[in-house]
Scaffold this motif. Structure first.
Motif, short mmCIF file in Angstrom:
data_model
loop_
_atom_site.label_atom_id
_atom_site.label_comp_id
_atom_site.label_asym_id
_atom_site.label_seq_id
_atom_site.Cartn_x
_atom_site.Cartn_y
_atom_site.Cartn_z
N TYR A 29 -10.85 -16.72 6.82
CA TYR A 29 -9.82 -17.39 5.94
C TYR A 29 -8.86 -16.07 5.40
CZ TYR A 29 -13.28 -21.18 6.14
OH TYR A 29 -14.26 -21.79 6.72
N ILE A 30 -7.72 -16.19 5.63
CA ILE A 30 -6.76 -15.26 5.15
C ILE A 30 -5.88 -16.04 3.85
CG2 ILE A 30 -4.77 -13.77 5.57
CD1 ILE A 30 -5.52 -13.88 8.67
N ALA A 31 -6.27 -15.13 2.72
CA ALA A 31 -5.38 -15.73 1.38
C ALA A 31 -4.90 -14.93 0.81
CB ALA A 31 -6.71 -16.77 0.60
N GLY A 32 -3.83 -15.49 -0.13
CA GLY A 32 -3.23 -14.48 -1.16
C GLY A 32 -1.94 -15.13 -1.17
N PRO A 33 -1.15 -14.22 -2.35
CA PRO A 33 0.27 -14.89 -2.65
C PRO A 33 1.26 -14.60 -1.57
CG PRO A 33 -0.03 -12.88 -3.86
CD PRO A 33 -1.39 -13.20 -3.04
N CYS A 34 2.36 -15.41 -1.66
CA CYS A 34 3.62 -14.92 -0.70
C CYS A 34 4.13 -13.57 -1.15
CB CYS A 34 4.66 -16.09 -0.72
SG CYS A 34 6.31 -15.53 0.12
N SER A 35 4.44 -13.28 -2.11
CA SER A 35 4.75 -11.77 -2.43
C SER A 35 3.87 -11.53 -3.56
CB SER A 35 6.17 -12.05 -3.34
OG SER A 35 7.18 -12.55 -2.09
N VAL A 36 3.67 -9.94 -3.72
CA VAL A 36 2.92 -9.67 -4.80
C VAL A 36 4.05 -8.93 -5.67
CG1 VAL A 36 1.87 -7.02 -5.07
CG2 VAL A 36 1.52 -8.05 -2.96
N GLU A 37 3.78 -9.58 -7.02
CA GLU A 37 4.77 -9.72 -8.09
C GLU A 37 4.54 -8.73 -9.10
OE1 GLU A 37 5.22 -14.42 -7.29
OE2 GLU A 37 4.55 -13.54 -9.48
N ASP A 38 3.39 -8.27 -9.51
CA ASP A 38 2.96 -7.33 -10.23
C ASP A 38 1.55 -7.01 -10.21
OD1 ASP A 38 1.43 -9.14 -12.28
OD2 ASP A 38 3.36 -9.76 -12.68
N GLU A 39 1.06 -5.98 -10.86
CA GLU A 39 -0.41 -5.69 -10.78
C GLU A 39 -1.26 -6.75 -11.23
OE1 GLU A 39 -3.23 -1.86 -11.91
OE2 GLU A 39 -1.37 -1.93 -12.67
N GLY A 51 -15.17 -13.64 -2.13
CA GLY A 51 -16.35 -14.46 -1.81
C GLY A 51 -16.02 -15.49 -0.98
N ARG A 52 -14.81 -16.10 -0.98
CA ARG A 52 -14.35 -17.35 -0.17
C ARG A 52 -13.23 -16.67 0.88
NH1 ARG A 52 -18.06 -21.01 0.48
NH2 ARG A 52 -18.59 -21.79 -1.57
N ALA A 53 -12.27 -16.04 0.52
CA ALA A 53 -11.27 -15.37 1.45
C ALA A 53 -12.14 -14.23 2.09
CB ALA A 53 -10.05 -14.89 0.76
N HIS A 54 -11.71 -14.01 3.46
CA HIS A 54 -12.16 -12.92 4.10
C HIS A 54 -11.07 -11.76 4.07
CE1 HIS A 54 -14.18 -16.48 5.85
NE2 HIS A 54 -15.48 -15.74 5.63
N ILE A 55 -9.79 -11.85 4.20
CA ILE A 55 -8.92 -11.17 4.13
C ILE A 55 -7.62 -11.38 3.29
CG2 ILE A 55 -6.88 -10.12 5.57
CD1 ILE A 55 -8.53 -10.97 8.01
N LEU A 56 -7.34 -10.37 2.43
CA LEU A 56 -6.13 -10.59 1.38
C LEU A 56 -4.92 -10.35 2.06
CD1 LEU A 56 -5.31 -10.99 -1.81
CD2 LEU A 56 -5.58 -8.43 -1.77
N ARG A 57 -3.92 -11.52 1.87
CA ARG A 57 -2.59 -11.50 2.10
C ARG A 57 -1.78 -11.28 1.02
NH1 ARG A 57 1.31 -15.38 3.77
NH2 ARG A 57 2.59 -13.97 2.34
N GLY A 58 -0.59 -10.47 1.14
CA GLY A 58 0.61 -10.48 0.15
C GLY A 58 1.71 -9.59 0.75
N GLY A 59 2.75 -10.17 0.27
CA GLY A 59 3.92 -9.59 0.90
C GLY A 59 4.68 -8.41 -0.15
N ALA A 60 5.01 -7.41 0.48
CA ALA A 60 5.69 -6.10 -0.27
C ALA A 60 7.06 -6.08 0.16
CB ALA A 60 4.54 -5.03 0.18
N PHE A 61 7.16 -6.28 1.73
CA PHE A 61 8.80 -6.23 2.17
C PHE A 61 8.89 -7.80 2.63
CE2 PHE A 61 6.74 -2.17 2.77
CZ PHE A 61 7.23 -1.31 2.35
N MET A 228 -4.63 -19.31 7.32
CA MET A 228 -4.07 -18.37 6.48
C MET A 228 -3.19 -19.14 5.39
SD MET A 228 -1.00 -15.54 7.48
CE MET A 228 -0.74 -14.16 6.52
N ILE A 229 -3.73 -19.16 4.04
CA ILE A 229 -3.07 -19.87 3.19
C ILE A 229 -2.76 -19.24 1.73
CG2 ILE A 229 -4.29 -21.40 1.35
CD1 ILE A 229 -6.31 -22.47 3.42
N GLU A 230 -1.44 -19.71 1.34
CA GLU A 230 -0.96 -19.00 0.08
C GLU A 230 -1.55 -19.47 -1.16
OE1 GLU A 230 3.22 -19.03 0.48
OE2 GLU A 230 3.28 -17.63 2.12
N VAL A 231 -2.10 -18.59 -1.99
CA VAL A 231 -2.76 -18.78 -3.29
C VAL A 231 -1.86 -18.05 -4.37
CG1 VAL A 231 -4.73 -18.59 -4.44
CG2 VAL A 231 -4.69 -18.89 -2.18
N HIS A 232 -1.92 -18.77 -5.38
CA HIS A 232 -1.10 -18.32 -6.62
C HIS A 232 -1.84 -18.88 -7.97
CE1 HIS A 232 2.04 -16.70 -9.34
NE2 HIS A 232 2.55 -16.04 -8.15
#
Length: 275
Positions: A29-39, A51-61, A228-232
């Motif tokens: 399971y790949i999860a995380g925000p569409c874009s990295v917005e701030d720290e 613990g639930r996601a296996h890979i962290l996703r996030g857009g920088a470009f 692959m799921i977007e999470v915010h």
């Protein structure tokens, strides 16, 4: 004979991202925000999905349809994504947009993503093919299955066998009801034609958070090696793709349901989705 074909390699390829395996019976399971917005945003999301996601996703470009939309934080976003992944023990994946940025991004992340708009950017495909990092290749907005496989062939032919295919929806006649049409029939077809792992992105496939959960389950039911799921944490305030993002608590509940579904489909306990 194409390198991606079952004729060339009958057994499933297992792609390793950090310590996470995808393919050959291993689901991720790949999860995380569409874009990295701030720290604070990326650290909080990573903390809540660990613990639930296996890979962290996030857009920088970020490639955006409108030149006036948020384009990502660039190098700073990349730094924050890697920092969050390391802090919570999650390998990270992010998209690369140009040949020039491939090598420096590959030095920092665990997996490179080729987005739908770049699926047929052959120079970029050759460049990621020259790297040693796994590649997540998304199907183009109007690409056929054959075109997706030929895009993957460019990467393998350049020397990189670590490719994961991603079905993320194609443009059809759904109008305003969904962002795209998620082509779940592509999954079993790809599993028959290629030894490469196949995952599904129901977030981009629908553009609506309330459709993500049933289609993520359907993806596993038709044989996908993961989702692959977007999470915010605050989808209504997201700088990009808020309407298709799940809140962390909903993602965690969905991941638990996917684990149970995977065990049912396998007919035996696997000790977790990526066990």
């Amino acid at each position: 004979m194409h390198l991606v074909s079952r004729e060339y390699k009958p057994e499933d390829t297992v792609v390793t991202v950090g310590e996470v395996r995808i393919g050959g019976g291993h689901r991720a399971y790949i999860a995380g925000p569409c874009s990295v917005e701030d720290e604070g945003q990326i650290m909080e999301i990573a903390r809540l999905i660990q613990g639930r996601a296996h890979i962290l996703r996030g857009g920088a470009f970020k490639p955006r349809t409108s030149p006036y939309s948020f384009q990502g934080l660039g190098e700073e976003g990349l730094r924050l994504l890697v920092q969050a992944g390391r802090a919570f023990g999650l390998p990270v994946v992010t998209e690369v947009l140009s040949e020039e940025e491939v090598e420096r991004v590959a030095e920092q992340v665990d997996m490179l993503q080729i987005g739908a708009r770049n699926m047929q950017n052959y120079a970029l495909l050759k460049k990621v093919g020259a790297q040693k990092k796994p590649v997540l290749l998304k199907r183009g907005l109007a690409a056929t299955i054959e075109e997706l496989l030929l895009a993957a062939e460019y990467i393998l032919a350049a020397g990189n066998p670590q490719v994961v295919l991603c079905e993320r929806g194609i443009r059809t006649f759904s109008g305003s009801l969904t962002r795209n049409t998620l082509d779940l029939s592509a999954v079993p077809i790809l599993k028959q034609l290629t030894h490469l792992p196949v995952i599904v992105d129901p977030s981009h496939g629908t553009g609506r958070w309330n459709l993500v959960e049933p289609l993520a389950k359907a993806a596993l039911a038709v044989g996908a090696d993961g989702v692959m799921i977007e999470v915010h944490t605050h989808p209504q305030e997201a700088l990009s793709d808020g309407p298709q993002s799940l809140k962390p608590e909903r993602f965690r509940a969905l991941a638990a349901e996917l684990d149970a579904l995977a065990e049912f489909l396998d007919g035996r306990s696997r000790g977790g989705a990526n066990g």
